[in-house]
Design a protein around this motif. Structure first.
Motif, PDB file in Angstrom:
ATOM      1  N   ASP A 122       0.833  -1.259   0.089  1.00  0.00           N
ATOM      2  CA  ASP A 122      -0.056   0.067   0.073  1.00  0.00           C
ATOM      3  C   ASP A 122       0.792   1.159   0.097  1.00  0.00           C
ATOM      4  O   ASP A 122       1.906   1.233   0.575  1.00  0.00           O
TER       5      ASP A 122
ATOM      6  N   ASN B 143      -6.722   8.218  -6.630  1.00  0.00           N
ATOM      7  CA  ASN B 143      -5.272   7.841  -6.376  1.00  0.00           C
ATOM      8  C   ASN B 143      -4.884   7.594  -7.805  1.00  0.00           C
ATOM      9  O   ASN B 143      -5.644   7.978  -8.470  1.00  0.00           O
TER      10      ASN B 143
ATOM     11  N   ARG C 248      -3.002  -1.450  -2.413  1.00  0.00           N
ATOM     12  CA  ARG C 248      -2.422  -2.352  -3.072  1.00  0.00           C
ATOM     13  C   ARG C 248      -2.689  -3.657  -2.357  1.00  0.00           C
ATOM     14  O   ARG C 248      -3.771  -4.275  -2.348  1.00  0.00           O
TER      15      ARG C 248
ATOM     16  N   ILE D 122      -6.068  -4.785  -0.786  1.00  0.00           N
ATOM     17  CA  ILE D 122      -7.111  -5.084  -1.694  1.00  0.00           C
ATOM     18  C   ILE D 122      -6.616  -6.115  -2.598  1.00  0.00           C
ATOM     19  O   ILE D 122      -7.981  -6.140  -3.329  1.00  0.00           O
TER      20      ILE D 122
ATOM     21  N   ARG E 162      -7.326  -5.255 -11.571  1.00  0.00           N
ATOM     22  CA  ARG E 162      -8.402  -4.942 -10.998  1.00  0.00           C
ATOM     23  C   ARG E 162      -9.296  -5.911 -10.638  1.00  0.00           C
ATOM     24  O   ARG E 162     -10.248  -6.077  -9.731  1.00  0.00           O
TER      25      ARG E 162
ATOM     26  N   THR F  63      -9.201  -7.607  -7.294  1.00  0.00           N
ATOM     27  CA  THR F  63      -9.045  -6.818  -6.277  1.00  0.00           C
ATOM     28  C   THR F  63     -10.374  -6.652  -5.686  1.00  0.00           C
ATOM     29  O   THR F  63     -11.294  -6.759  -6.454  1.00  0.00           O
ATOM     30  N   SER F  64     -10.482  -5.727  -4.587  1.00  0.00           N
ATOM     31  CA  SER F  64     -12.028  -5.466  -4.026  1.00  0.00           C
ATOM     32  C   SER F  64     -12.506  -4.415  -4.887  1.00  0.00           C
ATOM     33  O   SER F  64     -13.357  -3.487  -4.507  1.00  0.00           O
ATOM     34  N   MET F  65     -11.812  -3.989  -5.954  1.00  0.00           N
ATOM     35  CA  MET F  65     -12.406  -2.927  -6.762  1.00  0.00           C
ATOM     36  C   MET F  65     -13.335  -3.392  -7.857  1.00  0.00           C
ATOM     37  O   MET F  65     -13.820  -2.758  -8.606  1.00  0.00           O
TER      38      MET F  65
ATOM     39  N   GLN G 273      -5.104   0.276 -10.739  1.00  0.00           N
ATOM     40  CA  GLN G 273      -6.480  -0.633 -10.354  1.00  0.00           C
ATOM     41  C   GLN G 273      -7.503   0.004  -9.693  1.00  0.00           C
ATOM     42  O   GLN G 273      -8.610  -0.347  -9.775  1.00  0.00           O
ATOM     43  N   PRO G 274      -7.242   0.812  -8.512  1.00  0.00           N
ATOM     44  CA  PRO G 274      -8.087   1.163  -7.747  1.00  0.00           C
ATOM     45  C   PRO G 274      -8.653   2.551  -8.258  1.00  0.00           C
ATOM     46  O   PRO G 274      -9.335   3.064  -7.729  1.00  0.00           O
TER      47      PRO G 274
ATOM     48  N   GLY H  40     -16.928   5.359  -8.150  1.00  0.00           N
ATOM     49  CA  GLY H  40     -15.962   4.442  -7.201  1.00  0.00           C
ATOM     50  C   GLY H  40     -16.871   4.277  -5.841  1.00  0.00           C
ATOM     51  O   GLY H  40     -17.892   4.717  -5.697  1.00  0.00           O
TER      52      GLY H  40
ATOM     53  N   ARG I 128     -15.393  -0.035  -0.196  1.00  0.00           N
ATOM     54  CA  ARG I 128     -14.390  -0.516  -0.495  1.00  0.00           C
ATOM     55  C   ARG I 128     -13.759  -1.500   0.165  1.00  0.00           C
ATOM     56  O   ARG I 128     -13.097  -1.195   1.297  1.00  0.00           O
TER      57      ARG I 128
END
Ligand code: ZN
Ligand code: ZN
Ligand code: FE
Length: 752
Positions: free
Chosen positions: A104, A129, A136, A139, A147, A150-152, A176-177, A184, A358
């Motif tokens: 992160d 971001n 990073r 997530i 992406r 990830t949790s995005m 990615q986020p 978002g 998120r």
């Protein structure tokens, strides 16, 4: 004549803007081909005239983005293909190696500027971001870093965000986020009865609450933070009592570097760390006129300071600052990361909460460090640094190093890389132990390893040892605690030849089944010989003596004096021990079943602290020693006697001298300094003798006691004066949180 080259790059190269920078370089040189994330790192294929390819090769290292750390790079020539463009192609999910998984990163200066720019479309957007910053590690579901993993994944980018994400020359290319107000994550305020509070402006609602002295739980990067106004003594006291954390220092988040400088002295190097993408808590000396409440850090004159590392922090702190900012949990349990766990904090610890949608998939507490002679000394290596790999001496089969029970971190290895986990905590608490198990499985999945070699501490009663024993593995190797400490530090500095290792520590299980902790070894990666150790003394009632430094002090009195003299001294200087307690102690001390023998330096510091006035049980590990260090008068250059008797270093003469000084009412700050210097002189003399006998010129310092900066500096100085090269920890903590690195390096050396 066209040629095509294939590069295989490993290291910390994903999620740091590596592919866009390669894309830009290839375009600039009009080369064709592609760049791609892989499970090994990054693959580049470039095609063009030979001379241009050489130019590419030459410029490549200078094109790495600032956050990238390349471990290895290989280039092969492959057959050329029909290609008309250079592209960034989707990630490849096959392969069996692990890519440098990104940590992160704190909000970068460009994003900070946009955050507060009324003309920017992300003005005040709490999740801004870019390729150079943002979540990073916390997530990522699985690798490679894309992406969709990830949790995005649940947030579909709007057309504006998607365009940024797709354009290689955009600073949000492949971030990615990436997100905005339209597409978002968003905030909600939850009140203490766990209901959503309707509000137009969640940040403003929380700011109001903080200004009125409330305690808020804020969903941050690697978990929830608990925060309150750092200038509000009542709020701090409430937070402490609710969190059952009466004395341990609380970190303070400041709005800006300028604001930190109003309260603390900040060197250029310290400023660099505060402002770095790691954004750790940096322990700083408070200015004399600092008006922060003493209750923030009652045992020391230092402050653990840090700067906002998420956009949400920036938004809050821009309106209310400084804030106490600490991990949200019930005393020592793992940091809370989801709304379900938050429920137990609301009403009991937090009055209000700022949540968002998120998901945090992996815990990461804040990293804590300070600077010693310009070099970093880590107390906790976690957010911002995990999962950066550390280098092992060589390649070996996959291993799991289980770490120790206190301040646990574990490590998994892959080839010659070691992945040290984030801060796990004290395994004796069941929730922490279950976090430990989950996290080991999580790391195994991420790394795609199933280690058949397990390294664990030699202590038969450690929870981590029990865990190791429960695993199905070909090889399980117990590793001596202090050997692991020394080798941990050796590995950081790539030392392989024998060194003089000084391990000053709390307690660790020794070969003779006593509890070691004041040890002078000659050690290499494989072997160690214990040449000197602190004189054994009883640890009356085991854990109870660790909790009650006065018990330790009495044990030292009992060792040094006749029974009557010991009692007299105890009555004078350990007034909190009742005569009934003293009776019990006198009966316990000779019984090995109740009072194991220890050579621990940590316990010696505890005993000294108690004789200098530390009363009552410690409320956190190391509290008595931390108070003792803060007492030291740095002007004092004298010390007490000690005695080297065979392999034992006896501090009985120091105890006698200390009490004489107490009787003569010498300032405790003077006595504290003299004790620190006595221990320094004693280990220095041991090193000197061993150096003369063996010709070894390198001394390694490790163990939790070297978190004591006064002692550390004094040892570095006195050993350097004898022309030793002195090595101490700079990458992993000297405490047990760095132990897994040593365990792995020893395992490798023994098994090869
Ligand atoms: Zn950024
Ligand atoms: Zn958007
Ligand atoms: Fe230790």
């Amino acid at each position: 004549m066209l040629e095509r080259h294939c590069y295989n790059i490993t290291g910390y190269v994903q999620g740091v803007g590596f592919r866009p920078s390669i894309y830009r370089l290839a375009h600039r040189l009009h080369l064709v081909g592609f760049v791609q994330n892989s499970t090994t790192g990054v693959i580049i294929e470039v095609q063009g005239e030979q001379a241009v390819l050489e130019k590419f090769n030459q410029l490549l290292p200078t094109s790495y983005p600032p956050m990238a750390m390349v471990a290895t790079i290989s280039r092969t020539t492959i057959p050329s293909q029909e290609t008309s463009d250079f592209t960034i192609t989707p990630s490849e999910r096959s392969g069996d190696l692990f890519a440098g998984m990104p940590a992160d990163m704190a909000t970068c200066p460009e994003c900070q500027k946009e955050l507060f720019d009324p003309h920017d479309r992300r003005f005040l957007y709490p999740f801004i971001n870019c390729t150079n910053c943002g979540p990073r590690f916390s997530i990522i579901k699985s690798l490679p870093y894309d992406r969709d993993y990830t949790s995005m994944k649940t947030f579909t980018q709007c057309s504006l965000c998607q365009t940024e994400y797709d354009q290689p020359d955009n600073r949000r290319f492949d971030a990615q986020p990436n997100a905005c107000f339209t597409c978002g994550p968003w905030l909600q305020v939850v009140s203490n009865d766990n209901t959503v509070l309707p509000t137009e402006n969640p940040v403003a609602t929380i700011v109001e609450a903080l200004k009125s002295g409330k305690i808020a739980a804020i969903k941050s990067l690697g978990g929830y933070n608990l925060c309150c106004d750092a200038k509000n003594e009542t709020a701090i006291t409430t937070l402490r009592s609710r969190k059952k954390r009466p004395h341990k220092a609380l970190a303070v988040m400041f709005r800006s570097l300028d604001e930190v400088k109003q309260f603390c002295s900040v060197s250029a190097k310290e400023a660099e760390w505060l402002l770095s993408p790691i954004a750790p808590i940096v322990i700083l000396n408070q200015l004399d006129h600092s008006c922060l409440p003493k209750s923030i850090s009652p045992d020391t004159s230092t402050i653990g300071a840090f700067l906002p590392y998420t956009p949400l922090h920036h938004l809050l702190l821009s309106q209310v600052s400084p804030l106490i900012m600490t991990s949200a949990n019930q005393s020592d349990e793992p940091i809370v990361i989801d709304e379900e766990q938050l429920t137990s904090l609301l009403g009991s610890i937090a009055d209000i909460s700022l949540v968002h949608n998120r998901a945090i998939l992996r815990r990461a507490d804040d990293s804590v460090m300070r600077l010693v002679d310009q070099q970093p000394l880590f107390y906790r290596r976690s957010r911002g640094l995990v999962p950066h790999a550390l280098a092992l001496p060589k390649k070996s089969p996959d291993m799991l190093a289980c770490g120790a029970d206190l301040k646990n971190t574990f490590a998994l290895t892959k080839n010659d890389q070691l992945y040290l986990s984030q801060h796990i905590g004290d395994l004796k608490d069941y929730p922490t132990y279950s976090f430990y198990q989950d996290q080991i499985n999580d790391f195994k999945n991420l790394l795609q390893v199933s280690p058949k070699i397990i390294l664990h501490d030699m202590h038969p009663d450690y929870v981590s040892t029990g865990y190791a024993q429960s695993l199905d593995a070909e090889i399980k190797l117990p590793i001596q605690h202090h050997h692991a400490h020394i080798v941990s530090c050796m590995t950081e500095h790539q030392l392989k030849d024998p060194v003089i290792g000084i391990a000053l520590d709390g307690t660790g299980y020794g070969d003779d089944q006593h509890l070691w902790g004041g040890e002078v070894f000659i050690a290499d990666l494989k072997h160690y010989t214990r040449h000197y150790h602190f004189e054994y003394v009883a640890l009356p009632g085991k854990e109870e003596a660790i909790r009650h430094p006065e018990r330790m002090a009495f044990s030292y009195l009992n060792l040094t004096f006749s029974p009557n003299e010991a009692l007299n001294h105890a009555n004078t200087y350990l007034p909190n021990l009742s005569s009934a307690e003293l009776d019990v102690l006198r009966q316990l001390i000779p019984k090995p079943g109740f009072s194991p023998l220890t050579s621990s330096a940590g316990r010696l510091f505890d005993g000294i602290a108690a004789l200098l006035g530390f009363t009552g049980p410690v409320s956190y590990e190391g509290q008595a020693a931390i108070q003792l260090e803060s007492l030291v008068d740095p002007q004092i250059k004298t010390h007490y006697d000690y005695a080297l008797i065979g392999s034992e270093i006896s501090f009985q003469p120091m105890i006698t001298g200390l009490l004489k000084d107490r009787d003569q009412q010498l300032a405790v700050s003077t006595i504290a300094a003299k004790c620190h210097l006595t221990i320094t002189m004693a280990v220095t003399e041991c090193a000197q003798k061993l150096g003369q006998q063996s010709g070894i010129k390198q001394v390694v310092l490790s163990g939790g006691v070297f978190q004591n900066v006064y002692l550390l500096k004094a040892c570095i100085k006195s050993l350097s004066n004898l022309n030793f090269q002195v090595y101490c920890h700079q990458q992993v903590p000297p405490n047990d949180a760095g132990l897994a690195l040593g365990q792995a390096a020893i395992g490798q050396a023994i098994l090869s």
